[in-house]
Scaffold this active site. Sequence first.
Site, PDB file in Angstrom:
ATOM      1  N   CYS A  84       3.126  -7.097   0.311  1.00  0.00           N
ATOM      2  CA  CYS A  84       2.352  -6.177   0.774  1.00  0.00           C
ATOM      3  C   CYS A  84       0.921  -6.685   1.456  1.00  0.00           C
ATOM      4  O   CYS A  84       0.728  -7.476   2.101  1.00  0.00           O
ATOM      5  CB  CYS A  84       2.040  -5.094   1.152  1.00  0.00           C
ATOM      6  SG  CYS A  84       2.793  -3.531   2.761  1.00  0.00           S
ATOM      7  N   HIS A 175       7.512  -3.885  -1.057  1.00  0.00           N
ATOM      8  CA  HIS A 175       7.269  -2.894  -2.727  1.00  0.00           C
ATOM      9  C   HIS A 175       7.978  -3.636  -3.652  1.00  0.00           C
ATOM     10  O   HIS A 175       8.991  -2.364  -3.875  1.00  0.00           O
ATOM     11  CB  HIS A 175       6.536  -1.900  -2.702  1.00  0.00           C
ATOM     12  CG  HIS A 175       5.514  -1.598  -1.943  1.00  0.00           C
ATOM     13  ND1 HIS A 175       4.423  -1.794  -2.817  1.00  0.00           N
ATOM     14  CD2 HIS A 175       4.881  -1.344  -0.519  1.00  0.00           C
ATOM     15  CE1 HIS A 175       2.956  -2.027  -2.194  1.00  0.00           C
ATOM     16  NE2 HIS A 175       3.472  -1.443  -0.963  1.00  0.00           N
ATOM     17  N   GLU A 177       8.133  -3.827  -6.788  1.00  0.00           N
ATOM     18  CA  GLU A 177       8.147  -2.670  -8.015  1.00  0.00           C
ATOM     19  C   GLU A 177       7.750  -1.219  -8.338  1.00  0.00           C
ATOM     20  O   GLU A 177       8.348  -0.832  -8.580  1.00  0.00           O
ATOM     21  CB  GLU A 177       6.033  -2.863  -8.377  1.00  0.00           C
ATOM     22  CG  GLU A 177       5.393  -2.267  -7.424  1.00  0.00           C
ATOM     23  CD  GLU A 177       5.045  -2.526  -5.720  1.00  0.00           C
ATOM     24  OE1 GLU A 177       5.984  -3.985  -5.881  1.00  0.00           O
ATOM     25  OE2 GLU A 177       4.317  -1.954  -5.473  1.00  0.00           O
TER      26      GLU A 177
END
Length: 192
Positions: A84, A175, A177
């Site tokens: 990002c 994202h 994660e």
Amino acid sequence: MDGRIKRRIGVLAIQGAFREHRKVLEELGAQVVEVRSKEDLPDLQGLIIPGGESTAIGKQLELDGFGDRIIEMANQGIPIFGTCAGMILLSKEIDKSQQYTLKLMDTLVKRNAFGRQIASFEADIPVKGLQGDVRAVFIRAPYVMETGSQVETLGEYAGKIVFVRQKNILACAFHPELTPDSKVHEYFLQMI
Ligand code: GLN
């Protein structure tokens, strides 16, 4: 992955979603270093630049040769992964912005590119080289408008390029994660 040798991976920890990256990497058996200055960079085998606010992160990288040291690492072949805001910071050019970037990927990136109405959303997208779709969480995400000849597109969403690789540099607009699926991080660790 070879469990005997722990990979030493840095996560840029100036601002943004660095703790979440740390957690995923540790679950995959890596040793994680939170990187706050250029002094934290030696002996890393990889570096993640997380999502957050690319202008705020870029301002810190501009100081004290911090960003220059990351550029040297990339030129030595050390894998770097931007997610990002991290994708923005890796790009050579940003549409309608002169903000600081590391210019490690031959891309033109548009910030906050999916529009106000759908600023944040999730989608399952196929990614080249990965088995099964990846759950992609987009938060005021960028996309790649143009790529140079060295850049390989690994993933697209709604006809927009959102996952790219240029040799040892990897970048995605979403994202990875923030989901329990760690295959994108595993892909990055396999580049090491
Ligand atoms: N919109 C942010 C930027 O331009 C990126 C958002 C994110 O990292 N989730 O820096």
